[in-house]
Motif scaffolding. Structure first.
Motif, short mmCIF file in Angstrom:
data_model
loop_
_atom_site.label_atom_id
_atom_site.label_comp_id
_atom_site.label_asym_id
_atom_site.label_seq_id
_atom_site.Cartn_x
_atom_site.Cartn_y
_atom_site.Cartn_z
N ILE A 170 0.83 -1.21 0.00
CA ILE A 170 0.00 0.00 0.00
C ILE A 170 0.87 1.26 0.00
O ILE A 170 0.58 2.24 -0.68
N GLY A 171 1.95 1.22 0.78
CA GLY A 171 2.84 2.37 0.81
C GLY A 171 3.49 2.64 -0.54
O GLY A 171 3.63 3.79 -0.96
N ALA A 172 3.89 1.56 -1.24
CA ALA A 172 4.51 1.74 -2.55
C ALA A 172 3.52 2.28 -3.58
O ALA A 172 3.83 3.21 -4.32
N LEU A 173 2.32 1.69 -3.61
CA LEU A 173 1.32 2.15 -4.58
C LEU A 173 0.87 3.58 -4.27
O LEU A 173 0.77 4.42 -5.16
N GLY A 174 0.59 3.85 -2.99
CA GLY A 174 0.18 5.21 -2.62
C GLY A 174 1.28 6.22 -2.85
O GLY A 174 1.02 7.35 -3.30
N GLY A 175 2.51 5.85 -2.55
CA GLY A 175 3.62 6.76 -2.79
C GLY A 175 3.83 7.03 -4.26
O GLY A 175 4.15 8.14 -4.66
N MET A 176 3.63 6.00 -5.10
CA MET A 176 3.78 6.19 -6.54
C MET A 176 2.71 7.14 -7.08
O MET A 176 3.00 8.00 -7.92
N VAL A 177 1.48 7.00 -6.59
CA VAL A 177 0.41 7.87 -7.06
C VAL A 177 0.61 9.31 -6.60
O VAL A 177 0.40 10.26 -7.36
N SER A 178 1.03 9.48 -5.36
CA SER A 178 1.13 10.83 -4.80
C SER A 178 2.47 11.50 -5.07
O SER A 178 2.53 12.72 -5.25
N GLY A 179 3.55 10.71 -5.10
CA GLY A 179 4.87 11.31 -5.21
C GLY A 179 5.68 10.88 -6.41
O GLY A 179 6.85 11.25 -6.51
N GLY A 180 5.13 10.08 -7.30
CA GLY A 180 5.87 9.65 -8.47
C GLY A 180 6.97 8.67 -8.13
O GLY A 180 6.83 7.83 -7.24
N PHE A 181 8.10 8.78 -8.85
CA PHE A 181 9.18 7.83 -8.69
C PHE A 181 9.77 7.87 -7.27
O PHE A 181 10.09 6.84 -6.68
N ILE A 182 9.92 9.07 -6.72
CA ILE A 182 10.47 9.19 -5.36
C ILE A 182 9.49 8.62 -4.35
O ILE A 182 9.89 8.04 -3.34
N GLY A 183 8.20 8.77 -4.61
CA GLY A 183 7.21 8.24 -3.67
C GLY A 183 7.27 6.74 -3.53
O GLY A 183 6.88 6.20 -2.49
N LEU A 184 7.77 6.04 -4.56
CA LEU A 184 7.93 4.59 -4.45
C LEU A 184 8.90 4.22 -3.33
O LEU A 184 8.79 3.15 -2.72
#
Length: 385
Positions: A320-334
C-alpha cells in the motif's frame, strides 16, 4: 462587582494574548513550511539514506578510517560510481531503441503478412479485423497516418514519464550527497533526534520511539528497496549481455515491480520466451534462461535474510505504501511511501500497546466481611453532619 469586572478584563486580555501568540506562531510555521516544501522530498530521501547507510558508515570508520567525514565521503563516492552503471545502460538502451524504431519507419522495411481468410469468419470482430489487417499489410502509410494522433499522445506520455525518471535519478544523487553530510554528523543527529522525541513524548518513551523509527526505516529500505535494486542489477546484466532490446527499460520495470512487491518473473519470463523464439535453443539461451529464472526468484531468498534483521512489517503495508507513494509522489514516492507508512504503522501499534492497563479501571472497592463497609480511607473521616 468591581473585582469581578477586573477579573473578567484580565481573563479576556490574557486570552487575547494567547490567541495572538498562537496566530503568529501558526503564520510562522506555515511560512517556514512553504519555504521548505520544495526540498521536502529531497531531505526525506536523504534522511532515509543516511539512517540506512549509517551502520556501514560506522563499520568503515572503525575498520578503515578514523574520521566521520572521510567514511561518509568514501560511501558517497562508491555509491555514485555504482549508480553510473545502470544510468548509462538505461540511457544507451533508450537511445538505441529510439534509433532502431526511427530507422525501421524511415526505411519502410516493416512488412506485415497478409491475414488469413479464417479471421474474416470470426463472429462479431472477424470482418472488421480482417479489413484493418489487410489495409495495414497493403497500405501501411494510410494506417500509420490514422494512428499518428494516438502515437503522438502515447509518445508524449512516455517522454514525460522518462523525464520524471531522470529527475528522480538527479534527486536521488542529490539526496545521496546530503545523506553523506548527515552521516558525517551522525552523533549530533542522534542526540538531536533523541531530544526532539523526548520533548514530544516524554523522556521515557523518547528513546524507544527513536529506536523504533530507525529500525523500521532500515528494515524497509534494506528489505524492500535494497532487494529490488539487487534484482534490477541481476536482471539488467543478463538482459544486456544477451542483447535484449530495451534492456535498460526492462530492468527499470523490474525495479518498480520489486518495490511494489510484484514478482519480477512477470518481466523475465516473457523475455526468456522472446529470446528462445528469436535465437533458438542454444547453450547461450539455455544459460540465459536459467540465470534469468534465478534472478527473478532471488527475492524469495533475500527477503528472509534482509527483512528479518529489522522490524517485522507486514507485506500489505509495504504494498500500500509503494502504490500510494507512486500515485502521490511519483518515482520518489515509491521509496518514501513504504518507509513512511511502515513507520506510521509501527508507531500506531506502539501507541495502542502502550495504553494504560484496564486492571485499574475494573477495580471495585473491597468490602469488609464484618462491617460490610468499603475500605476507603476517605470514608474514615468522621465529620459531623
Amino acid at each position: 462587582m468591581l473585582r469581578t469586572n477586573i477579573s473578567a478584563r484580565a481573563l479576556s486580555g490574557g486570552l487575547l494574548d494567547v490567541l495572538i501568540r498562537a496566530g503568529l506562531i501558526t503564520v510562522l510555521v506555515l511560512f517556514c513550511f512553504q519555504i521548505f516544501h520544495p526540498f521536502l522530498n529531497l531531505m526525506l530521501w536523504a534522511l532515509i539514506l543516511a539512517i540506512t547507510l549509517y551502520p556501514l558508515h560506522a563499520l568503515i570508520k572503525r575498520k578503515l578510517v578514523n574520521k566521520d567525514g572521510h567514511a561518509a565521503t568514501l560511501i558517497v563516492v562508491v555509491a555514485l560510481a555504482l549508480l553510473m552503471v545502470p544510468i548509462y545502460l538505461l540511457g544507451t538502451s533508450i537511445s538505441e531503441s529510439i534509433q532502431g524504431t526511427l530507422a525501421i519507419l524511415k526505411s519502410d522495411s516493416l512488412q506485415i503478412p497478409l491475414p488469413s481468410e479464417k479471421i474474416a469468419s470470426l463472429p462479431l470482430i472477424g470482418q472488421p479485423l480482417y479489413d484493418y489487417w489487410m489495409q495495414a499489410a497493403t497500405n501501411m502509410s494510410s494506417v500509420f497516418m490514422k494512428l499518428m494522433p494516438y502515437i503522438k499522445s502515447i509518445g508524449l506520455t512516455l517522454l514525460g514519464k522518462m523525464a520524471d525518471v531522470g529527475v528522480g535519478f538527479l534527486l536521488f544523487i542529490g539526496a545521496l550527497i546530503i545523506a553523506g553530510v548527515f552521516m558525517a554528523y551522525g552523533e549530533n543527529g542522534e542526540r538531536s533526534a533523541l531530544a526532539i522525541t523526548s520533548r514530544l513524548s516524554g523522556p521515557e518513551r523518547g528513546p524507544r520511539i527513536t529506536e523504533l523509527c530507525t529500525a523500521t526505516i532500515r528494515a524497509v529500505a534494506q528489505g524492500v528497496v535494497g532487494i529490488a535494486f539487487i534484482q534490477m542489477l541481476l536482471v539488467g546484466v543478463g538482459f544486456v549481455l544477451m542483447g535484449v532490446p530495451g534492456a535498460g527499460l526492462l530492468a527499470m520495470v523490474a525495479l518498480l515491480m520489486g518495490i511494489m512487491q510484484l514478482p519480477v518473473l512477470l518481466v523475465t519470463l516473457p523475455v526468456i520466451a522472446y529470446v528462445f523464439a528469436t535465437e533458438g535453443t542454444t547453450l547461450a539461451t539455455i544459460v540465459f534462461g536459467i540465470y534469468s529464472l534465478i534472478a527473478g526468484m532471488a527475492d524469495n531468498v533475500l527477503k528472509p535474510l534482509m527483512l528479518g534483521r529489522g522490524v517485522d512489517v507486514p507485506m500489505p503495508v509495504i504494498l500500500i505504501g509503494a502504490l500510494g507513494g507512486m500515485v502521490s509522489g511519483g518515482f520518489i514516492g515509491l521509496f518514501i511511501g513504504p518507509v513512511a507508512l511502515a513507520v506510521g504503522y509501527q508507531l500506531f501499534w506502539q501507541w495502542v500497546q502502550d495504553q494504560p492497563s484496564a486492571e485499574g479501571l475494573n477495580e471495585t472497592p473491597q468490602i469488609d466481611a464484618v462491617n460490610e463497609t468499603p475500605k476507603v480511607e476517605a470514608m474514615n473521616d468522621q465529620r459531623p453532619l
